[in-house]
Design a protein around this motif. Structure first.
Motif, PDB file in Angstrom:
ATOM      1  N   TRP A  72      92.591  13.636  61.226  1.00 32.96           N
ATOM      2  CA  TRP A  72      91.490  14.301  61.902  1.00 32.96           C
ATOM      3  C   TRP A  72      90.154  13.636  61.613  1.00 32.96           C
ATOM      4  CZ3 TRP A  72      92.989  20.169  61.455  1.00 32.96           C
ATOM      5  CH2 TRP A  72      94.088  20.407  62.265  1.00 32.96           C
ATOM      6  N   PRO A  81      89.875  20.387  54.504  1.00 31.41           N
ATOM      7  CA  PRO A  81      89.014  21.333  55.213  1.00 31.41           C
ATOM      8  C   PRO A  81      88.486  22.425  54.282  1.00 31.41           C
ATOM      9  CG  PRO A  81      91.063  20.988  56.413  1.00 31.41           C
ATOM     10  CD  PRO A  81      91.224  20.336  55.066  1.00 31.41           C
ATOM     11  N   LEU A  93      86.858  20.627  65.494  1.00 23.49           N
ATOM     12  CA  LEU A  93      86.544  20.181  64.144  1.00 23.49           C
ATOM     13  C   LEU A  93      85.029  20.204  63.989  1.00 23.49           C
ATOM     14  CD1 LEU A  93      88.927  17.097  64.166  1.00 23.49           C
ATOM     15  CD2 LEU A  93      89.450  19.421  63.406  1.00 23.49           C
TER      16      LEU A  93
END
Length: 153
Positions: A56, A80, A19
Motif C-alpha cells: 500500500w 497502519p 489510504l
C-alpha cells in the motif's frame, strides 16, 4: 441497516479502500481542503483496480505525488494507525479508511486540482471540526485523542 436477501441472509457489501496519511512536518500535520466539496481532507486516496495486491505504500506514494507534487518526499510508517468506516461523498461510496503516519522529508508542496487550500495543523491547538465533518472528523479526532494519551507518538 444491511440489505437482506429473500432467504433472510445478509448481502455481502462491496467497499472501496482509501489510504489517508497524517503527514507531519515537525509536530504539525497537513490538512487539505477538497475543492469540490469544500470539506477538509488528508493526503491520500482510494486504491485503484489491482493495487490491493501491491504494498500500500506504493499507492500512497502515487497519491502523494498526484495531490502534493512530484518533489515531495516522505517517510511512511508501514503499520497502519487504525482503520475505520469512511463515506466517500464524491460518488456516494462506502469505504474503509486506513490511516497511516508519515513524515515530510523534502520538497515543496504543489496542490493538485483536487484541493484548494492547505494548512499545517498544530495538534495541541487544532480544532478539527473547523475543517472536517463526518468520518474524516472522527478519524482526525481519533488520531488526536490517541496522541494525547500517548498511544501514537
Amino acid at each position: 441497516s444491511p440489505a437482506c436477501e429473500e432467504d433472510g441472509g445478509l448481502t455481502p457489501g462491496f467497499f472501496q479502500i482509501t489510504l489517508k496519511v497524517m503527514l507531519h512536518r515537525g509536530n504539525a500535520f497537513l490538512v487539505l481542503r477538497d475543492k469540490q466539496s469544500g470539506e477538509g481532507d488528508l493526503p491520500g486516496g482510494r486504491l485503484s483496480a489491482g493495487e490491493i495486491y501491491r504494498p500500500w505504500g506504493v499507492s500512497i506514494a502515487r497519491e502523494i505525488e498526484e495531490e502534493l507534487g512530484p518533489s515531495v518526499r516522505f517517510d511512511l510508517e508501514s503499520t497502519p494507525l487504525f482503520i475505520q468506516p469512511h463515506w466517500i461523498k464524491n460518488g456516494g461510496h462506502e469505504a474503509l479508511a486506513v490511516f497511516f503516519r508519515g513524515t515530510l522529508t523534502a520538497g515543496d508542496i504543489q496542490l493538485s486540482d483536487e484541493h484548494d487550500q492547505m494548512a499545517w495543523a498544530d495538534p495541541d491547538c487544532f480544532r478539527p471540526e473547523t475543517w472536517f465533518s463526518d468520518h474524516l472528523l472522527e478519524g482526525v479526532q481519533r488520531y488526536l485523542n490517541a496522541r494525547e494519551r500517548r498511544l501514537i507518538v
